[in-house]
Design a protein around this motif. Structure first.
Motif, PDB file in Angstrom:
ATOM      1  N   GLN A   1     -11.649  34.454  85.914  1.00  0.00           N
ATOM      2  CA  GLN A   1     -11.344  33.521  87.020  1.00  0.00           C
ATOM      3  C   GLN A   1     -11.557  32.098  86.345  1.00  0.00           C
ATOM      4  N   GLU A   2     -12.712  31.862  85.656  1.00  0.00           N
ATOM      5  CA  GLU A   2     -13.087  30.840  85.087  1.00  0.00           C
ATOM      6  C   GLU A   2     -11.900  30.518  83.795  1.00  0.00           C
ATOM      7  N   PHE A   3     -11.460  31.223  83.133  1.00  0.00           N
ATOM      8  CA  PHE A   3     -10.389  31.066  82.070  1.00  0.00           C
ATOM      9  C   PHE A   3      -9.271  30.850  82.750  1.00  0.00           C
ATOM     10  N   LEU A   4      -8.887  31.137  83.798  1.00  0.00           N
ATOM     11  CA  LEU A   4      -7.715  30.448  84.564  1.00  0.00           C
ATOM     12  C   LEU A   4      -7.414  29.194  84.376  1.00  0.00           C
ATOM     13  N   HIS A   5      -8.659  28.364  84.840  1.00  0.00           N
ATOM     14  CA  HIS A   5      -8.687  27.011  84.910  1.00  0.00           C
ATOM     15  C   HIS A   5      -8.786  26.102  83.405  1.00  0.00           C
ATOM     16  N   ALA A   6      -9.252  26.866  82.518  1.00  0.00           N
ATOM     17  CA  ALA A   6      -9.574  26.422  81.393  1.00  0.00           C
ATOM     18  C   ALA A   6      -8.492  26.119  80.549  1.00  0.00           C
ATOM     19  N   PRO A   7      -8.525  24.976  79.677  1.00  0.00           N
ATOM     20  CA  PRO A   7      -7.243  24.636  78.747  1.00  0.00           C
ATOM     21  C   PRO A   7      -6.986  25.801  77.833  1.00  0.00           C
ATOM     22  N   LYS A   8      -7.849  26.586  77.385  1.00  0.00           N
ATOM     23  CA  LYS A   8      -7.889  27.736  76.485  1.00  0.00           C
ATOM     24  C   LYS A   8      -9.160  28.449  76.716  1.00  0.00           C
ATOM     25  N   PRO A   9      -8.867  29.801  76.703  1.00  0.00           N
ATOM     26  CA  PRO A   9     -10.464  30.524  76.789  1.00  0.00           C
ATOM     27  C   PRO A   9     -11.275  30.033  75.487  1.00  0.00           C
ATOM     28  N   PHE A  10     -12.499  29.692  75.904  1.00  0.00           N
ATOM     29  CA  PHE A  10     -13.333  29.120  74.660  1.00  0.00           C
ATOM     30  C   PHE A  10     -14.676  29.614  75.294  1.00  0.00           C
ATOM     31  N   SER A  11     -15.671  29.370  74.317  1.00  0.00           N
ATOM     32  CA  SER A  11     -17.387  29.461  74.716  1.00  0.00           C
ATOM     33  C   SER A  11     -17.905  28.625  73.889  1.00  0.00           C
ATOM     34  N   ILE A  12     -19.336  28.191  73.988  1.00  0.00           N
ATOM     35  CA  ILE A  12     -20.120  27.330  73.199  1.00  0.00           C
ATOM     36  C   ILE A  12     -21.181  28.359  72.725  1.00  0.00           C
ATOM     37  N   VAL A  13     -21.149  27.929  71.251  1.00  0.00           N
ATOM     38  CA  VAL A  13     -21.887  28.526  70.471  1.00  0.00           C
ATOM     39  C   VAL A  13     -23.302  28.172  70.672  1.00  0.00           C
ATOM     40  N   ARG A  14     -24.156  29.111  71.090  1.00  0.00           N
ATOM     41  CA  ARG A  14     -25.852  28.750  71.350  1.00  0.00           C
ATOM     42  C   ARG A  14     -26.426  29.287  70.173  1.00  0.00           C
ATOM     43  N   ARG A  15     -27.929  29.053  70.236  1.00  0.00           N
ATOM     44  CA  ARG A  15     -28.817  29.613  69.385  1.00  0.00           C
ATOM     45  C   ARG A  15     -28.867  31.029  69.576  1.00  0.00           C
ATOM     46  N   SER A  16     -28.822  31.527  70.778  1.00  0.00           N
ATOM     47  CA  SER A  16     -28.687  33.160  70.841  1.00  0.00           C
ATOM     48  C   SER A  16     -27.611  33.728  70.509  1.00  0.00           C
ATOM     49  N   THR A  17     -26.365  32.873  70.069  1.00  0.00           N
ATOM     50  CA  THR A  17     -25.102  33.574  69.440  1.00  0.00           C
ATOM     51  C   THR A  17     -25.305  34.024  68.262  1.00  0.00           C
TER      52      THR A  17
ATOM     53  N   ALA B   1      -7.016  19.821  69.665  1.00  0.00           N
ATOM     54  CA  ALA B   1      -6.375  20.346  68.404  1.00  0.00           C
ATOM     55  C   ALA B   1      -7.390  20.563  67.530  1.00  0.00           C
ATOM     56  N   ASN B   2      -8.895  20.363  67.839  1.00  0.00           N
ATOM     57  CA  ASN B   2      -9.885  20.718  66.912  1.00  0.00           C
ATOM     58  C   ASN B   2     -10.535  22.028  67.094  1.00  0.00           C
ATOM     59  N   TYR B   3     -10.095  22.370  68.089  1.00  0.00           N
ATOM     60  CA  TYR B   3     -10.714  23.950  68.455  1.00  0.00           C
ATOM     61  C   TYR B   3     -10.742  24.654  67.356  1.00  0.00           C
ATOM     62  N   LYS B   4     -12.018  25.582  66.990  1.00  0.00           N
ATOM     63  CA  LYS B   4     -12.097  26.369  66.025  1.00  0.00           C
ATOM     64  C   LYS B   4     -12.272  27.975  66.409  1.00  0.00           C
ATOM     65  N   ILE B   5     -11.767  28.800  65.832  1.00  0.00           N
ATOM     66  CA  ILE B   5     -11.731  30.148  66.297  1.00  0.00           C
ATOM     67  C   ILE B   5     -13.128  30.802  65.870  1.00  0.00           C
ATOM     68  N   LEU B   6     -13.628  31.343  67.001  1.00  0.00           N
ATOM     69  CA  LEU B   6     -14.750  32.170  66.623  1.00  0.00           C
ATOM     70  C   LEU B   6     -14.701  33.066  65.394  1.00  0.00           C
ATOM     71  N   SER B   7     -15.270  32.834  64.314  1.00  0.00           N
ATOM     72  CA  SER B   7     -15.069  33.486  63.115  1.00  0.00           C
ATOM     73  C   SER B   7     -16.589  33.330  62.161  1.00  0.00           C
ATOM     74  N   GLN B   8     -16.682  34.379  61.324  1.00  0.00           N
ATOM     75  CA  GLN B   8     -17.679  34.371  60.610  1.00  0.00           C
ATOM     76  C   GLN B   8     -17.877  33.028  59.770  1.00  0.00           C
ATOM     77  N   ALA B   9     -16.921  32.371  59.196  1.00  0.00           N
ATOM     78  CA  ALA B   9     -17.002  31.543  58.352  1.00  0.00           C
ATOM     79  C   ALA B   9     -17.395  30.023  59.138  1.00  0.00           C
ATOM     80  N   GLU B  10     -16.887  29.931  60.438  1.00  0.00           N
ATOM     81  CA  GLU B  10     -17.513  28.913  61.360  1.00  0.00           C
ATOM     82  C   GLU B  10     -18.839  28.971  61.950  1.00  0.00           C
ATOM     83  N   LEU B  11     -19.446  30.326  62.103  1.00  0.00           N
ATOM     84  CA  LEU B  11     -20.535  30.188  62.811  1.00  0.00           C
ATOM     85  C   LEU B  11     -21.820  29.781  61.778  1.00  0.00           C
TER      86      LEU B  11
END
Length: 473
Positions: free
Chosen positions: A145-161, A105-115
Protein backbone atom coordinates in the motif's frame (compact mmCIF):
# COMPACT_ATOMS: atom_id res chain seq x y z
CA UNK A 1 -74.37 -24.08 15.34
CA UNK A 2 -75.02 -22.16 12.19
CA UNK A 3 -72.10 -20.45 10.61
CA UNK A 4 -72.63 -16.90 9.49
CA UNK A 5 -70.78 -15.39 6.61
CA UNK A 6 -70.43 -11.62 6.33
CA UNK A 7 -71.26 -10.52 2.83
CA UNK A 8 -69.17 -7.70 1.48
CA UNK A 9 -70.81 -5.23 -0.91
CA UNK A 10 -69.68 -5.84 -4.46
CA UNK A 11 -68.10 -2.71 -5.88
CA UNK A 12 -67.53 -2.87 -9.60
CA UNK A 13 -64.00 -2.05 -10.57
CA UNK A 14 -63.47 0.29 -13.46
CA UNK A 15 -60.24 1.69 -14.83
CA UNK A 16 -59.31 5.27 -14.21
CA UNK A 17 -60.23 7.39 -17.20
CA UNK A 18 -58.44 10.38 -18.54
CA UNK A 19 -60.12 13.81 -18.11
CA UNK A 20 -61.04 13.91 -21.80
CA UNK A 21 -62.87 10.59 -21.58
CA UNK A 22 -64.60 11.70 -18.38
CA UNK A 23 -65.85 14.88 -20.06
CA UNK A 24 -67.14 12.92 -23.01
CA UNK A 25 -69.05 10.57 -20.70
CA UNK A 26 -70.47 13.56 -18.86
CA UNK A 27 -71.84 15.00 -22.08
CA UNK A 28 -73.43 11.67 -23.03
CA UNK A 29 -75.01 11.42 -19.57
CA UNK A 30 -76.41 14.93 -19.89
CA UNK A 31 -77.93 14.12 -23.27
CA UNK A 32 -79.51 10.98 -21.86
CA UNK A 33 -80.82 12.96 -18.89
CA UNK A 34 -82.33 15.63 -21.13
CA UNK A 35 -84.05 13.11 -23.33
CA UNK A 36 -85.52 11.39 -20.29
CA UNK A 37 -86.88 14.67 -18.88
CA UNK A 38 -88.30 15.53 -22.33
CA UNK A 39 -90.31 12.42 -22.38
CA UNK A 40 -91.70 13.21 -18.92
CA UNK A 41 -92.64 16.70 -19.98
CA UNK A 42 -94.41 15.55 -23.05
CA UNK A 43 -96.61 13.35 -21.00
CA UNK A 44 -97.38 16.37 -18.80
CA UNK A 45 -97.91 18.46 -21.93
CA UNK A 46 -95.85 21.59 -21.05
CA UNK A 47 -92.16 20.78 -21.44
CA UNK A 48 -89.92 21.33 -24.43
CA UNK A 49 -88.27 18.53 -26.23
CA UNK A 50 -84.66 17.79 -25.37
CA UNK A 51 -82.20 19.01 -27.98
CA UNK A 52 -79.32 16.79 -26.80
CA UNK A 53 -77.16 19.85 -25.89
CA UNK A 54 -75.74 20.86 -22.56
CA UNK A 55 -77.13 23.96 -20.99
CA UNK A 56 -74.90 26.92 -20.21
CA UNK A 57 -75.58 26.65 -16.52
CA UNK A 58 -74.33 23.08 -16.39
CA UNK A 59 -70.61 22.94 -15.36
CA UNK A 60 -68.25 20.93 -17.51
CA UNK A 61 -64.73 20.54 -16.06
CA UNK A 62 -62.01 21.51 -18.52
CA UNK A 63 -59.52 18.88 -19.62
CA UNK A 64 -56.63 18.58 -17.17
CA UNK A 65 -53.14 18.81 -18.60
CA UNK A 66 -50.77 16.46 -16.87
CA UNK A 67 -47.50 18.08 -15.79
CA UNK A 68 -44.48 15.81 -15.87
CA UNK A 69 -42.07 16.45 -12.97
CA UNK A 70 -38.52 17.46 -13.91
CA UNK A 71 -35.63 15.46 -12.56
CA UNK A 72 -32.90 17.15 -10.60
CA UNK A 73 -30.45 16.60 -13.43
CA UNK A 74 -32.78 18.31 -15.93
CA UNK A 75 -33.32 21.29 -13.64
CA UNK A 76 -29.60 21.57 -12.94
CA UNK A 77 -28.82 21.28 -16.65
CA UNK A 78 -31.35 24.00 -17.52
CA UNK A 79 -30.02 26.33 -14.85
CA UNK A 80 -26.48 25.73 -16.04
CA UNK A 81 -27.40 26.55 -19.61
CA UNK A 82 -29.32 29.63 -18.49
CA UNK A 83 -26.29 30.95 -16.65
CA UNK A 84 -23.88 30.15 -19.49
CA UNK A 85 -21.68 27.80 -17.46
CA UNK A 86 -21.16 25.34 -20.27
CA UNK A 87 -17.61 26.40 -21.05
CA UNK A 88 -16.25 26.01 -17.51
CA UNK A 89 -14.14 22.89 -16.72
CA UNK A 90 -15.76 20.18 -14.59
CA UNK A 91 -14.07 19.31 -11.30
CA UNK A 92 -13.53 15.58 -10.76
CA UNK A 93 -11.28 13.64 -8.33
CA UNK A 94 -8.13 12.15 -9.84
CA UNK A 95 -6.84 8.72 -8.91
CA UNK A 96 -3.33 8.54 -7.49
CA UNK A 97 -2.54 5.69 -9.84
CA UNK A 98 -3.14 7.90 -12.89
CA UNK A 99 -0.67 10.58 -11.82
CA UNK A 100 2.89 10.37 -13.10
CA UNK A 101 5.19 11.40 -10.28
CA UNK A 102 8.67 12.66 -10.87
CA UNK A 103 11.48 10.22 -10.14
CA UNK A 104 14.77 11.34 -8.74
CA UNK A 105 17.55 10.66 -11.22
CA UNK A 106 20.04 10.21 -8.37
CA UNK A 107 18.38 7.05 -7.04
CA UNK A 108 20.92 4.32 -6.31
CA UNK A 109 20.03 0.65 -6.51
CA UNK A 110 20.49 -1.37 -3.32
CA UNK A 111 23.75 -3.22 -4.03
CA UNK A 112 26.97 -4.24 -2.34
CA UNK A 113 28.99 -1.52 -4.05
CA UNK A 114 26.69 1.24 -2.81
CA UNK A 115 26.20 -0.01 0.76
CA UNK A 116 29.05 1.70 2.55
CA UNK A 117 29.25 3.85 5.66
CA UNK A 118 28.51 6.89 3.52
CA UNK A 119 25.19 5.33 2.45
CA UNK A 120 23.63 5.55 5.93
CA UNK A 121 20.83 8.10 5.84
CA UNK A 122 20.36 7.89 2.07
CA UNK A 123 17.46 6.54 0.03
CA UNK A 124 18.06 3.62 -2.33
CA UNK A 125 15.64 2.05 -4.77
CA UNK A 126 14.74 -1.62 -4.84
CA UNK A 127 15.51 -3.49 -8.05
CA UNK A 128 12.56 -3.35 -10.43
CA UNK A 129 13.50 -6.19 -12.80
CA UNK A 130 11.37 -9.31 -13.09
CA UNK A 131 13.95 -11.43 -11.24
CA UNK A 132 13.82 -9.36 -8.03
CA UNK A 133 12.13 -10.80 -4.92
CA UNK A 134 9.66 -7.90 -5.02
CA UNK A 135 8.28 -9.06 -8.34
CA UNK A 136 8.49 -12.81 -7.78
CA UNK A 137 7.48 -13.33 -4.15
CA UNK A 138 5.42 -10.18 -3.61
CA UNK A 139 5.37 -7.70 -0.75
CA UNK A 140 3.84 -7.45 2.72
CA UNK A 141 0.41 -5.86 2.62
CA UNK A 142 1.43 -2.65 4.40
CA UNK A 143 4.46 -2.10 2.14
CA UNK A 144 2.40 -2.80 -0.95
CA UNK A 145 0.00 0.00 0.00
CA UNK A 146 2.82 2.41 0.79
CA UNK A 147 4.67 1.75 -2.46
CA UNK A 148 1.53 2.57 -4.45
CA UNK A 149 1.99 6.23 -3.52
CA UNK A 150 5.78 6.31 -3.79
CA UNK A 151 7.49 7.67 -6.91
CA UNK A 152 9.46 4.40 -6.95
CA UNK A 153 9.82 1.55 -4.43
CA UNK A 154 12.70 2.63 -2.21
CA UNK A 155 13.96 2.41 1.36
CA UNK A 156 16.27 4.30 3.68
CA UNK A 157 19.65 2.77 4.47
CA UNK A 158 20.02 2.64 8.25
CA UNK A 159 22.72 1.48 10.59
CA UNK A 160 20.74 -1.71 11.22
CA UNK A 161 20.76 -2.34 7.46
CA UNK A 162 24.55 -2.46 7.39
CA UNK A 163 24.65 -4.63 10.51
CA UNK A 164 22.33 -7.29 9.08
CA UNK A 165 23.86 -7.30 5.61
CA UNK A 166 27.33 -7.46 7.14
CA UNK A 167 26.39 -10.68 8.96
CA UNK A 168 25.00 -12.15 5.74
CA UNK A 169 28.19 -11.23 3.90
CA UNK A 170 30.15 -13.13 6.53
CA UNK A 171 28.02 -16.22 5.97
CA UNK A 172 28.46 -15.94 2.21
CA UNK A 173 32.24 -15.78 2.51
CA UNK A 174 32.57 -18.83 4.79
CA UNK A 175 31.50 -22.42 4.24
CA UNK A 176 29.65 -24.52 6.79
CA UNK A 177 28.11 -21.70 8.83
CA UNK A 178 24.54 -20.52 9.25
CA UNK A 179 22.52 -18.09 11.31
CA UNK A 180 18.97 -18.04 12.69
CA UNK A 181 17.82 -14.49 13.38
CA UNK A 182 14.53 -12.79 14.21
CA UNK A 183 14.11 -9.05 13.69
CA UNK A 184 12.33 -7.54 16.70
CA UNK A 185 11.15 -4.11 17.72
CA UNK A 186 7.99 -2.03 18.27
CA UNK A 187 5.29 -1.73 15.64
CA UNK A 188 6.25 0.41 12.64
CA UNK A 189 10.00 0.51 13.34
CA UNK A 190 10.94 -0.95 9.93
CA UNK A 191 11.36 -4.71 10.46
CA UNK A 192 9.58 -5.67 7.23
CA UNK A 193 11.59 -3.13 5.22
CA UNK A 194 14.85 -4.43 6.69
CA UNK A 195 13.88 -8.01 5.80
CA UNK A 196 13.01 -6.91 2.26
CA UNK A 197 16.38 -5.17 1.99
CA UNK A 198 18.11 -8.39 3.02
CA UNK A 199 16.16 -10.48 0.48
CA UNK A 200 16.97 -8.10 -2.40
CA UNK A 201 20.59 -7.77 -1.35
CA UNK A 202 21.10 -11.54 -1.24
CA UNK A 203 19.36 -12.03 -4.58
CA UNK A 204 21.78 -9.54 -6.17
CA UNK A 205 24.76 -11.36 -4.62
CA UNK A 206 24.12 -14.85 -5.99
CA UNK A 207 22.13 -16.28 -3.09
CA UNK A 208 19.24 -18.72 -3.44
CA UNK A 209 16.40 -16.77 -1.83
CA UNK A 210 13.04 -17.94 -0.56
CA UNK A 211 11.09 -14.92 0.69
CA UNK A 212 7.67 -15.32 2.36
CA UNK A 213 6.17 -11.81 2.78
CA UNK A 214 2.86 -12.96 4.31
CA UNK A 215 3.27 -15.99 6.55
CA UNK A 216 -0.10 -15.13 8.11
CA UNK A 217 -1.74 -16.63 5.03
CA UNK A 218 -0.30 -20.02 5.96
CA UNK A 219 -2.35 -20.20 9.17
CA UNK A 220 -5.47 -18.08 8.58
CA UNK A 221 -7.43 -20.87 6.84
CA UNK A 222 -7.38 -19.13 3.46
CA UNK A 223 -6.07 -22.09 1.42
CA UNK A 224 -7.00 -25.72 0.90
CA UNK A 225 -5.47 -28.46 3.05
CA UNK A 226 -5.73 -32.22 3.37
CA UNK A 227 -4.45 -34.79 5.83
CA UNK A 228 -1.56 -36.99 4.70
CA UNK A 229 -1.45 -40.36 6.46
CA UNK A 230 2.22 -41.05 5.71
CA UNK A 231 3.67 -37.85 7.18
CA UNK A 232 0.84 -37.38 9.73
CA UNK A 233 0.68 -33.70 8.72
CA UNK A 234 -1.98 -31.64 6.97
CA UNK A 235 -0.62 -30.81 3.52
CA UNK A 236 -1.15 -27.40 1.93
CA UNK A 237 -0.83 -28.29 -1.73
CA UNK A 238 -1.41 -24.89 -3.33
CA UNK A 239 1.03 -23.09 -1.01
CA UNK A 240 3.73 -25.70 -1.64
CA UNK A 241 3.22 -25.59 -5.41
CA UNK A 242 3.40 -21.79 -5.36
CA UNK A 243 6.63 -21.90 -3.33
CA UNK A 244 8.23 -24.33 -5.78
CA UNK A 245 7.25 -22.22 -8.76
CA UNK A 246 8.60 -19.00 -7.25
CA UNK A 247 11.88 -20.56 -6.13
CA UNK A 248 12.35 -21.98 -9.62
CA UNK A 249 11.62 -18.59 -11.18
CA UNK A 250 14.02 -16.74 -8.88
CA UNK A 251 16.90 -19.25 -9.06
CA UNK A 252 16.41 -21.19 -12.29
CA UNK A 253 20.04 -20.96 -13.41
CA UNK A 254 21.39 -22.01 -10.02
CA UNK A 255 19.03 -25.00 -9.76
CA UNK A 256 20.40 -26.27 -13.07
CA UNK A 257 23.94 -26.21 -11.69
CA UNK A 258 23.20 -27.82 -8.32
CA UNK A 259 22.93 -31.61 -8.48
CA UNK A 260 21.53 -34.17 -6.08
CA UNK A 261 24.21 -35.54 -3.78
CA UNK A 262 22.36 -38.84 -3.32
CA UNK A 263 19.46 -40.84 -4.69
CA UNK A 264 16.10 -39.54 -3.52
CA UNK A 265 12.71 -41.25 -3.84
CA UNK A 266 10.66 -39.95 -6.72
CA UNK A 267 7.57 -38.20 -5.32
CA UNK A 268 4.45 -39.96 -6.54
CA UNK A 269 6.44 -42.59 -8.40
CA UNK A 270 6.20 -46.34 -8.20
CA UNK A 271 7.78 -48.25 -5.37
CA UNK A 272 11.54 -48.11 -5.78
CA UNK A 273 11.52 -45.24 -8.31
CA UNK A 274 14.22 -42.70 -7.49
CA UNK A 275 15.87 -39.59 -8.85
CA UNK A 276 19.47 -40.65 -9.18
CA UNK A 277 22.50 -38.90 -7.81
CA UNK A 278 23.71 -36.11 -10.11
CA UNK A 279 20.24 -35.12 -11.30
CA UNK A 280 19.83 -31.31 -11.44
CA UNK A 281 17.49 -29.84 -8.86
CA UNK A 282 15.49 -28.30 -11.67
CA UNK A 283 14.20 -31.78 -12.54
CA UNK A 284 13.08 -32.29 -8.94
CA UNK A 285 11.20 -28.98 -8.92
CA UNK A 286 9.44 -29.92 -12.17
CA UNK A 287 7.87 -32.94 -10.48
CA UNK A 288 6.12 -30.79 -7.89
CA UNK A 289 5.06 -27.98 -10.20
CA UNK A 290 3.39 -30.36 -12.66
CA UNK A 291 1.33 -32.11 -9.98
CA UNK A 292 0.31 -29.97 -6.95
CA UNK A 293 -0.58 -33.13 -5.01
CA UNK A 294 3.17 -33.95 -4.95
CA UNK A 295 4.27 -30.39 -4.15
CA UNK A 296 4.57 -30.68 -0.31
CA UNK A 297 6.83 -33.75 -0.51
CA UNK A 298 8.84 -32.22 -3.36
CA UNK A 299 9.38 -28.99 -1.42
CA UNK A 300 10.79 -30.91 1.55
CA UNK A 301 13.22 -32.78 -0.74
CA UNK A 302 14.26 -29.51 -2.40
CA UNK A 303 15.04 -27.81 0.91
CA UNK A 304 17.01 -30.85 2.05
CA UNK A 305 19.10 -30.73 -1.12
CA UNK A 306 19.66 -26.98 -0.79
CA UNK A 307 20.66 -27.41 2.85
CA UNK A 308 23.30 -30.02 1.99
CA UNK A 309 25.04 -28.14 -0.83
CA UNK A 310 27.59 -25.37 -0.25
CA UNK A 311 27.88 -24.06 -3.80
CA UNK A 312 25.42 -21.21 -3.18
CA UNK A 313 24.32 -19.69 0.15
CA UNK A 314 20.61 -20.00 0.94
CA UNK A 315 18.37 -17.39 2.58
CA UNK A 316 14.98 -18.28 4.06
CA UNK A 317 13.28 -14.97 4.88
CA UNK A 318 9.86 -15.08 6.56
CA UNK A 319 7.80 -12.04 7.52
CA UNK A 320 5.11 -12.37 10.23
CA UNK A 321 7.04 -15.31 11.64
CA UNK A 322 5.26 -14.99 15.00
CA UNK A 323 2.08 -16.26 13.29
CA UNK A 324 3.73 -19.68 12.94
CA UNK A 325 3.90 -19.96 16.74
CA UNK A 326 0.15 -19.38 17.19
CA UNK A 327 -2.83 -21.69 16.93
CA UNK A 328 -4.02 -21.67 13.33
CA UNK A 329 -7.55 -20.98 12.10
CA UNK A 330 -7.74 -24.36 10.40
CA UNK A 331 -9.94 -27.05 11.94
CA UNK A 332 -9.72 -30.83 11.89
CA UNK A 333 -12.66 -33.14 11.08
CA UNK A 334 -13.73 -32.88 14.75
CA UNK A 335 -13.86 -29.08 14.30
CA UNK A 336 -10.97 -28.48 16.67
CA UNK A 337 -8.41 -25.78 15.91
CA UNK A 338 -5.11 -27.08 14.56
CA UNK A 339 -1.74 -26.04 15.88
CA UNK A 340 0.43 -24.42 13.25
CA UNK A 341 3.07 -27.16 13.41
CA UNK A 342 0.45 -29.67 12.22
CA UNK A 343 0.40 -27.87 8.84
CA UNK A 344 3.03 -28.67 6.21
CA UNK A 345 4.28 -25.15 5.36
CA UNK A 346 4.64 -23.81 8.93
CA UNK A 347 6.11 -27.14 10.05
CA UNK A 348 8.87 -26.98 7.42
CA UNK A 349 9.92 -23.42 8.33
CA UNK A 350 9.72 -24.09 12.08
CA UNK A 351 12.08 -27.05 11.70
CA UNK A 352 14.68 -24.86 9.98
CA UNK A 353 14.13 -22.00 12.46
CA UNK A 354 14.71 -24.31 15.44
CA UNK A 355 17.73 -26.04 13.90
CA UNK A 356 16.09 -29.48 13.51
CA UNK A 357 16.81 -29.12 9.79
CA UNK A 358 20.02 -27.29 8.97
CA UNK A 359 21.51 -25.19 6.21
CA UNK A 360 25.16 -25.93 5.54
CA UNK A 361 25.63 -22.43 4.22
CA UNK A 362 22.96 -19.78 4.69
CA UNK A 363 20.60 -18.12 7.11
CA UNK A 364 17.02 -18.16 8.35
CA UNK A 365 15.81 -14.63 9.04
CA UNK A 366 12.33 -13.79 10.30
CA UNK A 367 10.51 -10.63 11.29
CA UNK A 368 7.79 -10.38 13.91
CA UNK A 369 4.70 -8.25 13.37
CA UNK A 370 2.86 -6.62 16.25
CA UNK A 371 0.07 -5.06 14.18
CA UNK A 372 -2.02 -8.23 13.66
CA UNK A 373 -3.80 -8.93 16.94
CA UNK A 374 -5.11 -12.30 15.69
CA UNK A 375 -1.57 -13.70 15.84
CA UNK A 376 0.32 -11.98 18.68
CA UNK A 377 3.81 -12.68 19.91
CA UNK A 378 3.47 -15.83 22.00
CA UNK A 379 5.10 -16.24 25.39
CA UNK A 380 7.28 -19.14 24.23
CA UNK A 381 8.81 -17.12 21.39
CA UNK A 382 9.08 -14.03 23.58
CA UNK A 383 11.13 -15.85 26.19
CA UNK A 384 13.28 -17.68 23.61
CA UNK A 385 14.28 -14.35 22.05
CA UNK A 386 15.06 -12.86 25.47
CA UNK A 387 12.88 -9.81 24.97
CA UNK A 388 12.18 -7.47 27.84
CA UNK A 389 8.81 -6.84 29.42
CA UNK A 390 7.07 -3.52 29.90
CA UNK A 391 6.13 -2.53 33.42
CA UNK A 392 3.56 -4.82 34.99
CA UNK A 393 3.28 -7.18 31.98
CA UNK A 394 5.73 -9.88 33.03
CA UNK A 395 3.95 -13.26 33.35
CA UNK A 396 4.35 -15.38 36.43
CA UNK A 397 6.09 -18.74 36.57
CA UNK A 398 2.79 -20.65 36.68
CA UNK A 399 1.52 -19.49 33.31
CA UNK A 400 1.13 -22.42 30.95
CA UNK A 401 3.71 -22.85 28.19
CA UNK A 402 3.68 -25.20 25.22
CA UNK A 403 6.66 -27.57 25.14
CA UNK A 404 6.26 -28.01 21.38
CA UNK A 405 6.49 -24.28 20.76
CA UNK A 406 9.45 -24.00 23.11
CA UNK A 407 11.19 -26.69 21.07
CA UNK A 408 10.52 -24.86 17.79
CA UNK A 409 11.74 -21.54 19.26
CA UNK A 410 15.02 -22.74 20.74
CA UNK A 411 18.24 -21.34 19.33
CA UNK A 412 16.68 -18.24 17.75
CA UNK A 413 18.59 -15.02 18.22
CA UNK A 414 16.97 -11.61 18.41
CA UNK A 415 18.22 -8.68 16.36
CA UNK A 416 16.56 -5.47 17.61
CA UNK A 417 15.60 -2.79 15.09
CA UNK A 418 15.82 0.81 16.36
CA UNK A 419 12.32 2.15 17.14
CA UNK A 420 13.03 5.60 15.68
CA UNK A 421 14.60 7.20 12.66
CA UNK A 422 17.59 9.34 13.33
CA UNK A 423 17.08 12.94 12.12
CA UNK A 424 19.26 12.29 9.08
CA UNK A 425 17.30 9.15 8.15
CA UNK A 426 13.97 10.92 8.59
CA UNK A 427 15.20 13.87 6.51
CA UNK A 428 16.18 11.48 3.71
CA UNK A 429 12.68 9.97 3.71
CA UNK A 430 10.86 13.32 3.59
CA UNK A 431 13.25 14.74 0.99
CA UNK A 432 12.77 11.74 -1.31
CA UNK A 433 8.99 12.13 -1.20
CA UNK A 434 9.37 15.86 -1.81
CA UNK A 435 11.51 15.25 -4.89
CA UNK A 436 8.77 12.96 -6.15
CA UNK A 437 6.39 15.97 -6.00
CA UNK A 438 4.15 14.32 -3.46
CA UNK A 439 4.00 16.99 -0.74
CA UNK A 440 1.47 19.77 -1.17
CA UNK A 441 3.67 22.38 0.50
CA UNK A 442 7.28 23.44 0.33
CA UNK A 443 9.89 21.55 2.30
CA UNK A 444 11.38 23.56 5.13
CA UNK A 445 12.72 23.04 8.63
CA UNK A 446 9.46 23.89 10.39
CA UNK A 447 7.49 21.35 8.34
CA UNK A 448 10.09 18.61 8.89
CA UNK A 449 10.43 19.15 12.64
CA UNK A 450 6.65 19.29 13.08
CA UNK A 451 6.14 15.95 11.33
CA UNK A 452 9.10 14.37 13.11
CA UNK A 453 7.67 15.41 16.48
CA UNK A 454 4.15 14.22 15.60
CA UNK A 455 5.41 10.72 14.75
CA UNK A 456 8.04 10.58 17.50
CA UNK A 457 10.48 9.44 14.81
CA UNK A 458 8.61 6.18 14.17
CA UNK A 459 9.16 5.32 10.47
CA UNK A 460 5.61 4.14 9.75
CA UNK A 461 3.97 7.02 11.62
CA UNK A 462 6.24 9.52 9.89
CA UNK A 463 5.27 8.12 6.51
CA UNK A 464 1.53 7.88 7.22
CA UNK A 465 0.91 11.00 9.30
CA UNK A 466 3.65 13.17 7.92
CA UNK A 467 3.43 12.41 4.20
CA UNK A 468 0.54 10.23 3.00
CA UNK A 469 -2.11 11.96 5.14
CA UNK A 470 -1.05 15.37 3.81
CA UNK A 471 -1.15 14.49 0.11
CA UNK A 472 -3.54 16.44 -2.10
CA UNK A 473 -4.10 15.88 -5.79
Amino acid sequence: MASWTRLRPVVPLRPLLSPQVQCRELRVSAVALGSASGKKGSSGGGAKKATGKISKKQYVPPPVKRIEPHSVLQIDHELTRARAYDNLPIFAPVSLLSVQFGIDANYKILSQAELTEAAVGRSMAFPSDKASPNQIFGLPKNLEQEFLHAPKPFSIVRRSTLDLLGQLDGLSASDGSSQRLVLTGPAGCGKSVLLLQAANYCALNEWIVYYAPRAVEWVNASTEFSFDYRSRVFHQYNLAASALSRISQASRGKLREIQLSKDVPLPGGKAGAVLKKGTPLEALVTVGTKDPALAPQTLVLLFEALGEQTQYPVLIAVDDIQALYNTSHYRDPQFKLLNSYHLSMPRLILEYASGQRKLSRGAVVGAVSLSDHRFPLRLELHEALGLGWAGGQEPDAYEKRSKSLQMYAQGLRSMPVPPQFTPSEAAALVETWFKGRILHSGLNDSFFHAKYAESNGNPRELLNRGIIDTMTI
